[in-house]
Motif scaffolding. Structure first.
Motif, short mmCIF file in Angstrom:
data_model
loop_
_atom_site.label_atom_id
_atom_site.label_comp_id
_atom_site.label_asym_id
_atom_site.label_seq_id
_atom_site.Cartn_x
_atom_site.Cartn_y
_atom_site.Cartn_z
N LEU A 159 0.84 -1.20 0.00
CA LEU A 159 0.00 0.00 0.00
C LEU A 159 0.87 1.25 0.00
O LEU A 159 0.51 2.27 -0.58
N PRO A 213 -0.94 8.99 0.87
CA PRO A 213 -1.40 8.72 2.23
C PRO A 213 -0.62 7.64 2.99
O PRO A 213 -0.55 7.68 4.21
N TYR A 214 -0.02 6.69 2.25
CA TYR A 214 0.64 5.57 2.94
C TYR A 214 2.16 5.52 2.71
O TYR A 214 2.82 4.59 3.20
N LYS A 259 -0.13 6.74 9.88
CA LYS A 259 -0.42 6.19 8.56
C LYS A 259 -0.93 4.75 8.64
O LYS A 259 -1.79 4.34 7.86
N ARG A 262 -4.54 4.78 9.77
CA ARG A 262 -5.36 5.26 8.66
C ARG A 262 -5.59 4.16 7.63
O ARG A 262 -6.70 3.99 7.11
N ALA A 263 -4.54 3.41 7.32
CA ALA A 263 -4.66 2.31 6.35
C ALA A 263 -5.66 1.26 6.82
O ALA A 263 -6.47 0.75 6.04
N CYS A 264 -5.59 0.92 8.12
CA CYS A 264 -6.54 -0.05 8.68
C CYS A 264 -7.98 0.44 8.51
O CYS A 264 -8.87 -0.32 8.09
N LYS A 265 -8.20 1.70 8.84
CA LYS A 265 -9.56 2.26 8.73
C LYS A 265 -10.02 2.27 7.27
O LYS A 265 -11.15 1.86 6.96
N ASP A 266 -9.15 2.72 6.37
CA ASP A 266 -9.51 2.82 4.96
C ASP A 266 -9.81 1.46 4.34
O ASP A 266 -10.68 1.33 3.47
N GLU A 267 -9.07 0.43 4.77
CA GLU A 267 -9.23 -0.92 4.20
C GLU A 267 -10.22 -1.78 4.97
O GLU A 267 -10.48 -2.92 4.60
N GLY A 268 -10.74 -1.23 6.08
CA GLY A 268 -11.71 -1.98 6.88
C GLY A 268 -11.11 -3.18 7.59
O GLY A 268 -11.75 -4.21 7.78
#
Length: 378
Positions: A159, A213-214, A259, A262-268
């Motif tokens: 990512l 973002p990542y 970051k 944020r990645a965890c939230k964005d990817e569920g």
């Protein structure tokens, strides 16, 4: 631990540590490491030729120590796994050559695996099977990556990654500016506990609204810290080493954890695994825990000894390859210093040939193939 679970020996030689681990399924039986870090310290960094020679000297004794520690015979093994990349080409070649020799002599399947995927898989030895998908933040001297792994043996998706210095590299360079020696991570972590993380406002790279973002960037931070120290020295003032260490470390871990969450939230994804040498950093662990709890994310971080390079992580991924019936590598297996994380393992030639036609990445390492085909040390 069931007797029918795969018993696998793993060899790791991507940098300056000769690691040999033995696992049965997800149970760690032995983790033997021979490090050449002290030899490199006087040069302020890892010298590839010295690392390769140290691996050569340490290989057989370290394998024997691991077998003894695990209480098993080499003939009991169900497979041999080895880091085939990424890493230092010469260092990798020693490990790959040794693994091929043992696999050939014992008639055991060989698995060339990816160093980064191994760093993720090692968490199985501590916290049980990995959730699927797994979100992983890998931070080390050579890598800072955010990876999503729906299947650790076959499907790892990048990512984000560092666009310049990796986090561990930045620690080493700032330690050098502060005359703290090598490696820099542990000593900065120790000094930072006695400093003020808010004493100096160092920059947070790639955190603007238009930035990737990542992705990570620590080069600007490193330069900023170095200039701040130089200015103090030029003015004849004493450098507050503990505050510099704490403020620099906070800038690094703030960006990493922000970051990753944020990645965890964005990817569920409702959990985060952190691995690699810098995952041993106490402030990174504490801030990640704090931010994950606030976001309802479960944090998985292996104990510090399993975060740094080791053979256990390679054996863990090898055991997973055996358990999932992944195709073994063949004796043409090569060291690939730039093996992409999208390739968790290097399958045998027949599969690899078909794979090459459907994949944009090509390995142009004929010179390494030629060397490894011959008896390298005759």
């Amino acid at each position: 631990m069931a007797a029918d679970e795969p018993l696998v020996l793993g060899i790791e030689t991507s940098c300056d540590e000769t690691g040999v681990g033995i696992v049965r399924g997800t149970t760690l039986l032995a983790d033997a490491v021979a490090s050449s870090v002290d030899t490199h310290a006087r040069f302020g960094g890892v010298v590839p030729e010295i690392a390769s020679r140290a691996h050569l000297e340490a290989m057989v004794p370290t394998i024997e120590r691991a077998l003894k520690e695990a209480g098993v015979s080499a003939r009991d093994l169900d497979g041999i796994a080895v880091t085939s990349g990424p890493g230092l080409a010469g260092a990798l070649l020693v490990g790959v050559s040794a693994a091929k020799a043992y696999a050939y002599a014992l008639g055991k399947p060989l698995y060339g695996v990816n160093h980064l995927a191994s760093h993720i898989c090692v968490d199985q030895l501590e916290h049980g099977p990995l959730p699927e998908p797994t979100m992983a933040l890998l931070v080390s001297g050579g890598h800072s990556s955010l990876l999503l792994a729906p299947d650790i043996t076959a499907d790892v998706r990048p990512l984000g990654a560092t666009i310049d210095d990796a986090a561990g590299e930045a620690f080493d360079k700032i330690a050098r500016v502060l005359d703290l020696g090598f490696p820099g991570g542990p000593v900065i972590d120790r000094l930072a506990r006695e400093g003020d993380p808010e004493a100096i406002a160092f920059p947070r790279g790639l955190t603007g609204p238009r930035d990737a973002p990542y992705d990570f960037s620590f080069s600007g931070l490193k330069t900023s810290v170095a200039r701040w120290i130089e200015a103090k020295r030029a003015a004849g003032e004493e450098v507050p080493v503990r505050d510099v260490a704490a403020s620099f470390q906070e800038a690094v871990v703030d960006v990493l954890t922000r970051k990753a969450v944020r990645a965890c939230k964005d990817e569920g994804v409702d959990h985060l695994m952190i691995g690699g040498g810098v995952a041993a950093n106490s402030r990174l662990r504490a801030l990640a825990q704090e931010r994950c709890e606030r976001a309802g994310i479960r944090l998985r971080v292996p104990r510090p000894k399993l975060c740094t390079d080791n053979g256990a992580m390679v054996a863990a991924l090898g055991a997973e390859m055996v358990a999932r019936n992944r195709l073994p590598s063949d004796l043409e297996l090569s060291a690939d210093s730039s093996l992409p994380v999208t390739e968790p393992h290097v399958p045998g030639a027949a599969h690899a040939h078909a794979h090459a036609h459907s994949h944009s990445h090509s390995h142009d390492h004929d010179h390494v193939h030629e060397i490894s085909k011959d008896n390298l040390y005759s």
